[in-house]
Design an enzyme around this catalytic site. Sequence first.
Site: not given
Length: 329
Positions: A57, A124, A203, A206-208
């Site tokens: 990241y 990951h 998420s 839902g990724r926003g």
Amino acid sequence: MLQTRKLGKEGLEVSEIGLGCMGMSQSYGTPDDQESIATIHRAIELGCTFLDTAEVYGPFTNEELLGRALKGRRDQVKIATKFGWAIQGNSRSGLNSRPDHIKQVVDASLQRLQTDHIDLLYQHRVDPEVPIEEVAGTLKELIQAGKVCYFGLSEARVDTIKLAHAIQPISALQSEYSLWERGVEPTLLPALRELGIGFVPYSPLGRGFLTGTAKRAEEQPTHDWRAKSDPRFQGSNFDNNMKLAEFVRQIAQGHNATPGQVAIAWLLHQGEDIVPIPGTKRPKYLEENLAAASLHLSSEDLRKIEDFINSHPVSGLRYTASDLARVNG
């Protein structure tokens, strides 16, 4: 204050909702370290003490941010980070889970995080070039050395999980799971429960998308990850999926809650072994997300949600083809 939940049988106890920190450094808008640090401090005040990061990241800058934010507070939190990518410059250049590389990554992560131990270390993505038994054996060595406390995998198949778990017990598996991504339910979740492994959904909003405020991919700024890498936000997929967002909004209205709170509460209702990690860099949204822990969905709510999802399947894959190739390895 949040309650706690246990991940796995090895004793890892974390807050029932964690904080995904990736978006503080990449993917969703311009970084604001001052606000992100304020969000981390507010999370600790509210009992959200499970912080999720990764070397990739940024890359690297997210771990450095946590290191700065946690000065004087390290013993109040559990840090989860991840290894598994080969990184050249500022980009990924493939996978790398060779034992020597894992050890190098751990030492570098410890330095960036300004700590002497990592509470939970995930692979990951599964590296097809390195037997998972070698990866698990390396984690066993790192745990014995005191550099790592607990072992996790991310986006791994059941057979891979079982092979690793036989070498070094796994405390948590991380994968995408939400009202619009339920691929883990048929086989993965039952297998984890059989093995006594906790589950950490990333998420969960839902990724926003499930907040009802998302823009279609074509309207996203070019630096936003969703603009090019999530087909569910694109074209007719977006239009079809907005039906689910609207339905979640209707459920939320009945509880005087937000759609995002309904999405997180739904996950919490799926089992005591589930700890979602919604991400945000703003204290306002952090507080909103954490309030989902006190939202009770009735059996009728849960039935309505199930019926709607079954009759309105989500449109679009959750990753592009190239990224999907690295999922469920």
